[in-house]
Design a protein around this motif. Structure first.
Motif, PDB file in Angstrom:
ATOM      1  N   GLY A 139       0.846  -1.183   0.000  1.00  0.00           N
ATOM      2  CA  GLY A 139       0.000   0.000   0.000  1.00  0.00           C
ATOM      3  C   GLY A 139       0.886   1.239   0.000  1.00  0.00           C
ATOM      4  O   GLY A 139       0.464   2.319   0.396  1.00  0.00           O
ATOM      5  N   GLY A 140       2.116   1.054  -0.466  1.00  0.00           N
ATOM      6  CA  GLY A 140       3.101   2.124  -0.448  1.00  0.00           C
ATOM      7  C   GLY A 140       2.872   3.214  -1.466  1.00  0.00           C
ATOM      8  O   GLY A 140       3.590   4.214  -1.459  1.00  0.00           O
ATOM      9  N   GLY A 141       1.870   3.039  -2.327  1.00  0.00           N
ATOM     10  CA  GLY A 141       1.548   4.088  -3.285  1.00  0.00           C
ATOM     11  C   GLY A 141       0.501   5.053  -2.779  1.00  0.00           C
ATOM     12  O   GLY A 141       0.259   6.090  -3.401  1.00  0.00           O
ATOM     13  N   GLY A 142      -0.148   4.739  -1.656  1.00  0.00           N
ATOM     14  CA  GLY A 142      -1.200   5.589  -1.117  1.00  0.00           C
ATOM     15  C   GLY A 142      -0.647   6.737  -0.297  1.00  0.00           C
ATOM     16  O   GLY A 142       0.566   6.850  -0.068  1.00  0.00           O
ATOM     17  N   VAL A 143      -1.557   7.577   0.179  1.00  0.00           N
ATOM     18  CA  VAL A 143      -1.156   8.761   0.944  1.00  0.00           C
ATOM     19  C   VAL A 143      -0.359   8.374   2.180  1.00  0.00           C
ATOM     20  O   VAL A 143       0.750   8.864   2.415  1.00  0.00           O
ATOM     21  N   VAL A 144      -0.917   7.490   2.993  1.00  0.00           N
ATOM     22  CA  VAL A 144      -0.231   7.100   4.231  1.00  0.00           C
ATOM     23  C   VAL A 144       1.045   6.333   3.913  1.00  0.00           C
ATOM     24  O   VAL A 144       2.091   6.544   4.547  1.00  0.00           O
ATOM     25  N   GLY A 145       0.995   5.450   2.928  1.00  0.00           N
ATOM     26  CA  GLY A 145       2.171   4.682   2.567  1.00  0.00           C
ATOM     27  C   GLY A 145       3.326   5.547   2.109  1.00  0.00           C
ATOM     28  O   GLY A 145       4.489   5.318   2.478  1.00  0.00           O
ATOM     29  N   GLN A 146       3.027   6.554   1.300  1.00  0.00           N
ATOM     30  CA  GLN A 146       4.076   7.466   0.825  1.00  0.00           C
ATOM     31  C   GLN A 146       4.670   8.264   1.982  1.00  0.00           C
ATOM     32  O   GLN A 146       5.883   8.426   2.093  1.00  0.00           O
ATOM     33  N   LYS A 147       3.807   8.761   2.844  1.00  0.00           N
ATOM     34  CA  LYS A 147       4.291   9.546   3.984  1.00  0.00           C
ATOM     35  C   LYS A 147       5.078   8.667   4.956  1.00  0.00           C
ATOM     36  O   LYS A 147       6.093   9.096   5.522  1.00  0.00           O
ATOM     37  N   LEU A 148       4.627   7.444   5.161  1.00  0.00           N
ATOM     38  CA  LEU A 148       5.333   6.525   6.047  1.00  0.00           C
ATOM     39  C   LEU A 148       6.719   6.207   5.485  1.00  0.00           C
ATOM     40  O   LEU A 148       7.719   6.216   6.219  1.00  0.00           O
ATOM     41  N   GLY A 149       6.782   5.928   4.185  1.00  0.00           N
ATOM     42  CA  GLY A 149       8.065   5.644   3.566  1.00  0.00           C
ATOM     43  C   GLY A 149       9.035   6.801   3.711  1.00  0.00           C
ATOM     44  O   GLY A 149      10.212   6.617   4.062  1.00  0.00           O
ATOM     45  N   ALA A 150       8.550   8.016   3.446  1.00  0.00           N
ATOM     46  CA  ALA A 150       9.404   9.200   3.540  1.00  0.00           C
ATOM     47  C   ALA A 150       9.898   9.408   4.970  1.00  0.00           C
ATOM     48  O   ALA A 150      11.072   9.749   5.194  1.00  0.00           O
ATOM     49  N   LYS A 151       9.025   9.189   5.944  1.00  0.00           N
ATOM     50  CA  LYS A 151       9.417   9.383   7.342  1.00  0.00           C
ATOM     51  C   LYS A 151      10.443   8.346   7.782  1.00  0.00           C
ATOM     52  O   LYS A 151      11.402   8.670   8.510  1.00  0.00           O
ATOM     53  N   ASP A 171       2.791   0.426  -9.722  1.00  0.00           N
ATOM     54  CA  ASP A 171       4.092   0.832  -9.200  1.00  0.00           C
ATOM     55  C   ASP A 171       3.981   2.184  -8.503  1.00  0.00           C
ATOM     56  O   ASP A 171       3.542   3.168  -9.101  1.00  0.00           O
ATOM     57  N   PRO A 172       4.342   2.267  -7.216  1.00  0.00           N
ATOM     58  CA  PRO A 172       4.240   3.541  -6.497  1.00  0.00           C
ATOM     59  C   PRO A 172       5.151   4.609  -7.094  1.00  0.00           C
ATOM     60  O   PRO A 172       6.112   4.305  -7.809  1.00  0.00           O
ATOM     61  N   ALA A 173       4.853   5.859  -6.762  1.00  0.00           N
ATOM     62  CA  ALA A 173       5.708   6.969  -7.185  1.00  0.00           C
ATOM     63  C   ALA A 173       7.115   6.740  -6.653  1.00  0.00           C
ATOM     64  O   ALA A 173       7.293   6.290  -5.523  1.00  0.00           O
ATOM     65  N   PRO A 174       8.130   7.033  -7.463  1.00  0.00           N
ATOM     66  CA  PRO A 174       9.504   6.817  -7.005  1.00  0.00           C
ATOM     67  C   PRO A 174       9.848   7.686  -5.813  1.00  0.00           C
ATOM     68  O   PRO A 174       9.331   8.787  -5.647  1.00  0.00           O
ATOM     69  N   MET A 175      10.738   7.178  -4.974  1.00  0.00           N
ATOM     70  CA  MET A 175      11.164   7.891  -3.779  1.00  0.00           C
ATOM     71  C   MET A 175      12.655   7.622  -3.583  1.00  0.00           C
ATOM     72  O   MET A 175      13.067   6.464  -3.542  1.00  0.00           O
ATOM     73  N   ASP A 176      13.442   8.658  -3.495  1.00  0.00           N
ATOM     74  CA  ASP A 176      14.878   8.498  -3.312  1.00  0.00           C
ATOM     75  C   ASP A 176      15.166   7.679  -2.057  1.00  0.00           C
ATOM     76  O   ASP A 176      14.658   7.993  -0.979  1.00  0.00           O
ATOM     77  N   GLY A 177      15.932   6.623  -2.228  1.00  0.00           N
ATOM     78  CA  GLY A 177      16.291   5.780  -1.100  1.00  0.00           C
ATOM     79  C   GLY A 177      15.421   4.556  -0.936  1.00  0.00           C
ATOM     80  O   GLY A 177      15.713   3.690  -0.110  1.00  0.00           O
ATOM     81  N   ALA A 178      14.350   4.466  -1.724  1.00  0.00           N
ATOM     82  CA  ALA A 178      13.430   3.321  -1.628  1.00  0.00           C
ATOM     83  C   ALA A 178      13.324   2.612  -2.968  1.00  0.00           C
ATOM     84  O   ALA A 178      13.499   3.226  -4.033  1.00  0.00           O
ATOM     85  N   GLU A 179      13.043   1.318  -2.922  1.00  0.00           N
ATOM     86  CA  GLU A 179      12.706   0.559  -4.118  1.00  0.00           C
ATOM     87  C   GLU A 179      11.188   0.545  -4.271  1.00  0.00           C
ATOM     88  O   GLU A 179      10.454   0.684  -3.285  1.00  0.00           O
ATOM     89  N   THR A 180      10.717   0.389  -5.497  1.00  0.00           N
ATOM     90  CA  THR A 180       9.276   0.281  -5.747  1.00  0.00           C
ATOM     91  C   THR A 180       8.995  -0.977  -6.554  1.00  0.00           C
ATOM     92  O   THR A 180       9.827  -1.424  -7.349  1.00  0.00           O
ATOM     93  N   THR A 181       7.804  -1.533  -6.315  1.00  0.00           N
ATOM     94  CA  THR A 181       7.406  -2.723  -7.049  1.00  0.00           C
ATOM     95  C   THR A 181       5.895  -2.832  -7.045  1.00  0.00           C
ATOM     96  O   THR A 181       5.210  -2.133  -6.290  1.00  0.00           O
ATOM     97  N   THR A 182       5.369  -3.696  -7.890  1.00  0.00           N
ATOM     98  CA  THR A 182       3.935  -3.950  -7.893  1.00  0.00           C
ATOM     99  C   THR A 182       3.637  -5.175  -7.030  1.00  0.00           C
ATOM    100  O   THR A 182       4.438  -6.107  -6.946  1.00  0.00           O
ATOM    101  N   CYS A 183       2.482  -5.130  -6.390  1.00  0.00           N
ATOM    102  CA  CYS A 183       2.043  -6.264  -5.573  1.00  0.00           C
ATOM    103  C   CYS A 183       0.525  -6.281  -5.539  1.00  0.00           C
ATOM    104  O   CYS A 183      -0.104  -5.302  -5.129  1.00  0.00           O
ATOM    105  N   ASP A 184      -0.063  -7.368  -5.969  1.00  0.00           N
ATOM    106  CA  ASP A 184      -1.506  -7.587  -5.897  1.00  0.00           C
ATOM    107  C   ASP A 184      -1.754  -8.548  -4.741  1.00  0.00           C
ATOM    108  O   ASP A 184      -1.488  -9.747  -4.848  1.00  0.00           O
ATOM    109  N   ILE A 185      -2.245  -8.024  -3.614  1.00  0.00           N
ATOM    110  CA  ILE A 185      -2.384  -8.886  -2.440  1.00  0.00           C
ATOM    111  C   ILE A 185      -3.450  -9.968  -2.630  1.00  0.00           C
ATOM    112  O   ILE A 185      -3.488 -10.929  -1.853  1.00  0.00           O
ATOM    113  N   ALA A 186      -4.296  -9.825  -3.651  1.00  0.00           N
ATOM    114  CA  ALA A 186      -5.271 -10.874  -3.935  1.00  0.00           C
ATOM    115  C   ALA A 186      -4.640 -12.069  -4.641  1.00  0.00           C
ATOM    116  O   ALA A 186      -5.276 -13.116  -4.778  1.00  0.00           O
TER     117      ALA A 186
END
Length: 318
Positions: free
Chosen positions: A7-19, A41-56
């Protein structure tokens, strides 16, 4: 430490990753790898990797959660109104997706830490006020039922020693940045966010409508604190209410006026929307978070803070 945010592409996920990247540590250990995963694929973030994941999809989950994964933040879900409209998809994502993540973690045998986000939507029905950690979960919507089932799974997988789980029932997060989503609660941000950005917004409920809120900034702080709680301090029920505060829609609007002046208020249109009211008026608001407060999690001091945090953290610059 290797951290995965599903869920790293959502609002909370992005903010959590940055923090987390800003901190560089979690629970006193250096973060060596941070992965943001989402259905796209979530928005890129310096210092983090991004990937797709379908939890279903169990295979997709298995590709994301590896033997090196130490901590999983499970934030992914489809939201309230969407889950209510699409019964099958709600259970596929919100229930079976949670099962797939926990089952993959169990199969690894490494007992990773799993931080699960539940919701105040688990409350409802005939449970007596005030509500809190020991109240009966009796949601009157499919989304809340699915989150309640997820809590039970996290508790059982933790009891069996398959994961080091902990779950937090999120208040409604406001003021959220971005665009409205399909959550029935979406207006609880849009009636503030859009006017603060010079745009019109519709409020589908009256000013006396009460609800339970937390800012995105505090939510992220609490998720990190929650991940750092010692397992022994969680007790037999590892899921709990995250702290928030109860305010009326009128109080939210008053807070915006105190911070930003009277002009944004002129951009709110008050128009009843029965399909939204039918969902949100089944939600509860007299909620207490005694356990989480005792463990060090906190709520916002005032809704003026929520508005200020949006202006400081998220308001688009002209």
């Amino acid at each position: 430490m290797n951290i995965l945010i599903i869920g790293g592409g959502g609002v909370v996920g992005q903010k959590l990753g940055a923090k987390l990247l800003e901190r560089g540590t979690l629970d006193g250990k250096a973060i060596s790898k941070l992965v943001l995963a989402d259905i796209v694929d979530p928005a890129p973030m310096d210092g983090a990797e991004t990937t797709t994941c379908d939890i279903a999809d169990p295979a997709s989950v298995a590709a994301c959660i590896t033997p090196e994964t130490d901590v999983i933040f499970l934030l992914a879900a489809i939201v309230s109104a969407h889950a209510e409209q699409d019964f099958d998809l709600g259970y596929k994502i919100n229930l079976m997706g949670t099962w797939n993540v926990l089952e993959r973690a169990r199969a690894l045998g490494t007992v990773p830490k799993v931080v699960f986000t539940s919701s105040i939507a688990v409350y409802g029905g005939e449970a007596k006020d005030p509500l809190g950690d020991w109240s009966q979960m009796n949601s009157q919507g499919s989304y809340g039922v699915q989150k309640a089932m997820g809590e039970l799974l996290v508790n059982d997988f933790s009891r069996k020693g398959f994961v080091d789980g902990r779950g937090f029932r999120l208040p409604t997060i406001s003021v959220r940045p971005g665009k409205p989503n399909r959550a029935a609660s979406s207006f609880m941000s849009s009636i503030l966010r859009e006017p603060l950005n010079g745009q019109e917004a519709i409020c589908p409920v009256g000013k006396d409508y009460l609800h339970y809120y937390l800012s995105p900034r505090k939510c992220v702080e609490n998720l990190i604190k929650g991940a750092e709680i010692a397992k022994a301090d969680l007790g037999h029920n590892v899921c709990m209410q995250m702290p928030g505060k109860m305010w009326s829609i009128g109080q939210l609007v008053d807070a915006m006026e105190k911070v930003a002046g009277p002009e944004p208020l002129k951009l709110i249109r008050w128009e009843s929307q029965p399909e939204i009211e039918a969902i949100v008026k089944g939600w509860r608001y007299d909620i207490h978070a005694d356990k989480a407060l005792a463990l060090g999690l906190t709520a916002d001091d005032s809704f003026e803070d929520n508005v200020r945090y949006y202006l400081e953290d998220d308001k688009p610059q002209a």
